[in-house]
Design a protein around this motif. Structure first.
Motif: not given
Length: 175
Positions: A84-109
């Motif tokens: 268990r840990h306290v969330p950080t804004a960096g956690d949110g940025l990393v989550t949004a970036s990786f999943t957004g990029v992966f989803g976009a690449l998946w869709t394009i491919l």
């Protein structure tokens, strides 16, 4: 051990459930009964008053700390390993970036390998679902990242409020 320390220890035992209210009252009365009668003197009364004020102040600090620990739990997130840990804004940025990029690449491919004009290959449903999965994955990941960042901001504000409550507590107000 001073009387203040003994009373503080009793308060801790009552708080964590080791002592019931009646047991606490009996133990407190026993400790206070051990006080030897002191002749009426201003210094002794003042000393006892200072001890009681210190106990009240410490109890109030502990109450504020306990409330914060309970409140803090609502902001905690659980990692993939169960920690268990306290969330950080960096956690949110990393989550949004990786999943957004992966989803976009998946869709394009998925769109690029599908031939919508041909009658050969996978059925039309798969041709639609495959790219749609990538878009939904990206949208969910970005949403999760935003939620994490908002939770981190809410935690920061709640922690600042807790620190202000603690700092505003004046030991002299318990005298």
């Amino acid at each position: 051990m001073s009387i203040a320390d003994e009373l503080k220890k009793l308060e801790g035992l009552r708080w964590n459930g080791t002592l019931t209210e009646s047991e606490f009252a009996q133990a407190k009365a026993a400790i206070l009964a051990q006080l030897t009668p002191v002749p009426e003197s201003g210094a002794a009364d003042e000393k006892l008053g200072e001890h009681l004020a210190a106990v009240r102040y410490q109890n109030e600090l502990e109450r504020i700390d306990r409330e914060w620990e309970q409140e803090r739990e609502q902001y905690m997130t659980t990692g993939k390993d169960g920690s268990r840990h306290v969330p950080t804004a960096g956690d949110g940025l990393v989550t949004a970036s990786f999943t957004g990029v992966f989803g976009a690449l998946w869709t394009i491919l998925a769109f690029s390998i599908m031939d919508f004009e041909s009658n050969f290959g996978p059925p039309l449903v798969i041709r639609i679902v495959f790219p749609l999965f990538g878009a939904v994955f990206a949208a969910f990941g970005i949403w999760a990242g935003i939620q994490t960042a908002q939770k981190a901001e809410a935690y920061t504000q709640a922690h600042a409020a807790y620190q202000r409550r603690r700092a505003a507590l004046n030991p002299d107000s318990f005298r």
